[in-house]
Design a protein around this motif. Structure first.
Motif, short mmCIF file in Angstrom:
data_model
loop_
_atom_site.label_atom_id
_atom_site.label_comp_id
_atom_site.label_asym_id
_atom_site.label_seq_id
_atom_site.Cartn_x
_atom_site.Cartn_y
_atom_site.Cartn_z
N ARG A 95 36.66 29.22 30.73
CA ARG A 95 37.19 30.55 30.98
C ARG A 95 38.67 30.63 30.62
O ARG A 95 39.49 29.87 31.12
CB ARG A 95 37.02 30.94 32.44
CG ARG A 95 37.63 32.31 32.73
CD ARG A 95 37.42 32.80 34.13
NE ARG A 95 38.20 34.00 34.36
CZ ARG A 95 38.25 34.65 35.52
NH1 ARG A 95 37.56 34.21 36.55
NH2 ARG A 95 38.98 35.73 35.65
N ILE A 96 38.99 31.57 29.74
CA ILE A 96 40.37 31.86 29.39
C ILE A 96 40.65 33.35 29.58
O ILE A 96 41.79 33.78 29.56
CB ILE A 96 40.66 31.42 27.94
CG1 ILE A 96 42.17 31.28 27.69
CG2 ILE A 96 40.02 32.35 26.93
CD1 ILE A 96 42.51 30.71 26.34
N TRP A 97 39.61 34.16 29.75
CA TRP A 97 39.79 35.60 29.94
C TRP A 97 40.46 35.86 31.28
O TRP A 97 40.15 35.27 32.29
CB TRP A 97 38.46 36.35 29.83
CG TRP A 97 37.24 35.67 30.39
CD1 TRP A 97 36.48 34.71 29.78
CD2 TRP A 97 36.63 35.89 31.67
NE1 TRP A 97 35.44 34.32 30.59
CE2 TRP A 97 35.50 35.04 31.76
CE3 TRP A 97 36.91 36.74 32.74
CZ2 TRP A 97 34.67 35.01 32.87
CZ3 TRP A 97 36.06 36.72 33.85
CH2 TRP A 97 34.97 35.85 33.90
N ARG A 98 41.46 36.78 31.25
CA ARG A 98 42.28 37.02 32.41
C ARG A 98 43.02 38.34 32.22
O ARG A 98 42.95 38.94 31.15
CB ARG A 98 43.28 35.86 32.60
CG ARG A 98 44.25 35.67 31.45
CD ARG A 98 44.70 34.23 31.35
NE ARG A 98 45.87 34.03 30.49
CZ ARG A 98 45.80 33.98 29.16
NH1 ARG A 98 44.64 34.15 28.52
NH2 ARG A 98 46.90 33.77 28.45
N SER A 99 43.75 38.77 33.24
CA SER A 99 44.42 40.07 33.17
C SER A 99 45.82 40.00 33.75
O SER A 99 46.14 39.10 34.55
CB SER A 99 43.60 41.14 33.90
OG SER A 99 43.48 40.81 35.27
N PHE A 100 46.66 40.96 33.36
CA PHE A 100 48.05 41.06 33.81
C PHE A 100 48.37 42.52 34.07
O PHE A 100 48.01 43.39 33.28
CB PHE A 100 49.01 40.52 32.75
CG PHE A 100 48.79 39.07 32.40
CD1 PHE A 100 49.55 38.08 32.99
CD2 PHE A 100 47.81 38.72 31.48
CE1 PHE A 100 49.34 36.75 32.67
CE2 PHE A 100 47.60 37.40 31.15
CZ PHE A 100 48.36 36.40 31.76
N SER A 101 49.07 42.79 35.16
CA SER A 101 49.57 44.13 35.44
C SER A 101 51.07 44.14 35.20
O SER A 101 51.81 43.34 35.81
CB SER A 101 49.26 44.54 36.88
OG SER A 101 47.88 44.76 37.05
N ILE A 102 51.52 45.01 34.31
CA ILE A 102 52.95 45.15 34.02
C ILE A 102 53.39 46.45 34.68
O ILE A 102 53.48 47.51 34.05
CB ILE A 102 53.21 45.14 32.51
CG1 ILE A 102 52.57 43.88 31.88
CG2 ILE A 102 54.71 45.16 32.22
CD1 ILE A 102 52.70 43.82 30.37
N GLY A 103 53.64 46.36 35.99
CA GLY A 103 53.96 47.53 36.78
C GLY A 103 52.81 48.52 36.77
O GLY A 103 51.64 48.16 36.56
#
Length: 627
Positions: free
Chosen positions: A342-350
């Motif tokens: 698994r390399i799929w992932r997420s980021f919230s930039i504000g």
């Protein structure tokens, strides 16, 4: 007594260092010990009383940072007694000596750990320290160091440096930046987007230009960071001194380590890593061409490929070698892997941007086009059971989209390795089966499920990103055959796709294609695809995305030459997407671009205006911007 005390100081300092805080001993997964390192065996084998001469150690490949969070970021370096890569784990993790099957000899595994200190501060002089620590590295992880810097503040620039414990032997000074808190209402953020850097085809000038301009906050890499081919199989690097090492197709752990290390000698890539935090994901060539869940184009789990062809490496072993080396060398966070790779992932930039990084290659992809089965893949391309991502990742992806929309994030950005929009190439190729069945075109049911989720839930402001194709494509995001779409106005679209060209990998229509021929093909492609608004085949390069709550501006840049290291670039085209519009702003590209083919627009080159919709193309270079 005084002499004894002094001699013990280095040992006391080393004794306070940590093995486990060097994440590479645990990468890529704590839940899959076979993919990681048995720390207790390493500790048992190493002798802390035995140390290296600190002057003989070198920071061989600069520094890097990545996977930024609001309160932490990943930092990376490599410090080693030699520039060559470790063969200590060619076969298995264990006790020295180990047998190196490539050279048919036993390899000595050093019993001496290297103690490395890191420091993070708000200033370049590193006086206002916010985090620090000491960790070990050794040959077991190719002398790499990867740590998580903590206690950081959101959306803040920091500086960091590594040094060999109890010495003045220091790494270059790195710069990084945390992301805002998910609920922070920031007003702007900028990203540089790259893909497909093939070492023997040229210099990585595109990486250096962004560092020279200092024009973005974060860097996104959509994959094909390295290529697995031998020199001559795909690109000849002798003429420009760019022969990838080892000079063979790569299979072993040493091979992948050495190839990554070779790429990281490019000075512009080193500079980019040193200046910006990266959010990378792999494509196929980090492992092998056209990988999928059970194999790849050039290696299958058969007796012929394992024994008769002389490779002696199974698909699973090759993947394990590639994945382990990738995690050792990339500034990437360890995702909680409750299943393989698994390399799929997420980021919230504000509240401004939610970034979702997909793995459409290695995780759980159904069989793909392996060149010999193209007709078969064409026949099953719309089978409902086929998936680019596997059911687990696919359902996670849809949840990410829905949760982002519900929480009120302005933009949803999806990093996908391969082009999502339709690319009908029949006009240019003369082949009726002209879609790329190794991309979303080979997984139409999966594509339709994605579009259905967006349209049915009225999820808007979607920006899809893609690499892989070695060309630039800018399209309205539409569901052809299901939703009405007006190619002139853009009505009926649910978002926009920006697909970028390669850093150096060659044009898909030939590495030595002329400018006129490339733009002729671009015109054919643009006219054959209603949703395709701009297309360029000729230039290698990258693009930047500049987000506000009101709009996204996309700026595409082309490298006039990559056979020498230089700071030249050409601003090729600029696009705008207004919030809530879900389409490219008209006139697309302001009605004028520097290269390629623009629907309802023109190409302007050296003050000569040519209409790409009536079959005429330019033949001269644009004015250069020198950085």
């Amino acid at each position: 007594m005084k002499l004894q005390l002094l001699s013990l100081l280095p040992l006391a300092s080393i004794a306070s260092a940590s093995w486990s805080k060097n994440i590479n001993y645990r990468s890529p997964s704590e839940h899959h010990p076979a993919l990681g390192i048995s720390i207790h065996r390493v500790v048992k084998r190493n002798d802390p009383q035995s140390t290296y001469d600190t002057a003989a150690l070198n920071f061989t490949h600069g520094v890097a940072s990545g996977d930024p969070y609001p309160n932490s970021v990943i930092l990376w370096t490599r410090v080693a007694p030699q520039s060559d890569n470790s063969k200590s784990n060619v076969t298995v993790t264990g006790y020295a000596p180990l047998f190196d099957h490539d050279n048919e000899k036993y390899v000595h595994v050093s019993k001496s750990p290297i103690c490395v200190e890191y420091k993070v501060a708000k200033d370049k002089d590193l006086t206002s320290t916010v985090d620090s620590g000491k960790v070990y590295t050794s040959s077991d992880v190719d002398f790499t160091v990867k740590v998580e810097a903590k206690n950081l503040k959101p959306y803040t620039t920091y500086y960091y440096q590594f040094n060999v414990c109890n010495s003045s032997n220091k790494s270059p000074l790195g710069r990084t930046k945390t992301t805002p808190n998910a609920e922070d209402d920031i007003t702007k953020v900028s990203l540089a987007v790259y893909s497909c850097s093939n070492y023997p085809f040229g210099f990585f000038n595109a990486y250096g230009n962004v560092a020279r301009k200092d024009s973005v906050d974060y860097v996104i890499h959509l994959g094909d960071y390295i290529y697995e081919y031998a020199n001559g199989e795909y690109g000849w690097g002798q003429s420009i001194g760019r022969v990838p090492q080892p000079d063979r197709q790569i299979y072993t752990l040493y091979d992948y380590r050495k190839r990554l290390a070779t790429y990281r000698t490019d000075l512009d890539l080193v500079e980019n890593h040193q200046q910006f935090p990266w959010i990378p994901v792999w494509d196929d060539h980090e492992v092998g061409d056209n990988t999928y869940r059970d194999g790849m184009a050039e290696l299958n789990n058969t007796e012929d490929s394992f024994i008769k062809d002389g490779v002696g490496v199974s698909v699973d072993q090759r993947k394990m070698n590639a994945v382990r080396a990738y995690f050792e060398w990339m500034p990437i966070r360890q995702v909680d892997m409750d299943d393989n790779l698994r390399i799929w992932r997420s980021f919230s930039i504000g509240k401004l941007v939610d970034l979702t990084m997909l793995d459409t290659r290695n995780y759980d992809r159904s069989i793909t086009d392996l060149y010999w089965n193209t007709d078969y893949i064409h026949e099953i391309s719309n089978d409902a059971g086929r998936s680019l991502m596997g059911s687990r990742q696919e359902n996670w992806f849809y949840r990410q989209l829905s949760e982002s929309y519900e929480r009120g994030a302005t933009w949803r950005v999806i990093g996908s390795q391969i082009v999502f929009s339709r690319v009908n190439q029949s006009a240019a190729t003369g082949n009726a089966n002209s879609e790329n069945y190794d991309a979303w075109g080979g997984y139409k049911a999966n594509k339709n499920r994605t579009l259905n989720h967006l349209y049915s839930n009225n999820i808007n402001n979607n920006i899809f990103l893609a690499g892989d194709s070695h060309a630039s494509w800018v399209s309205d995001l539409v569901w052809l055959g299901e939703k009405d779409y007006n190619k002139s106005s853009g009505e009926g679209s649910i978002g926009v796709e920006f697909a970028g060209s390669a850093v150096t990998s060659p044009c898909p229509y030939g590495a030595n294609i002329t400018l006129a021929a490339a733009n002729a093909a671009s015109t054919w492609l643009q006219n054959a695809n209603d949703e395709l608004q701009w297309q360029d085949l000729y230039y290698r390069g990258y693009f930047e995305l500049h987000f506000t709550h009101e709009k996204v501006d996309a700026n595409f840049f082309g490298m006039p030459t990559i056979v020498s290291r230089n700071g030249w670039e050409i601003p090729l085209a600029n696009f705008t997407v207004l919030a809530g519009a879900n389409k490219l702003q008209r006139p697309v590209g302001g009605g004028v671009v520097e290269s390629g083919s623009l629907k309802y627009g023109k190409v302007v080159q050296n003050n000569i205006t040519l209409d790409t919709n009536n079959g005429t193309w330019f033949v001269s270079h644009a004015d250069l911007e020198v950085l």
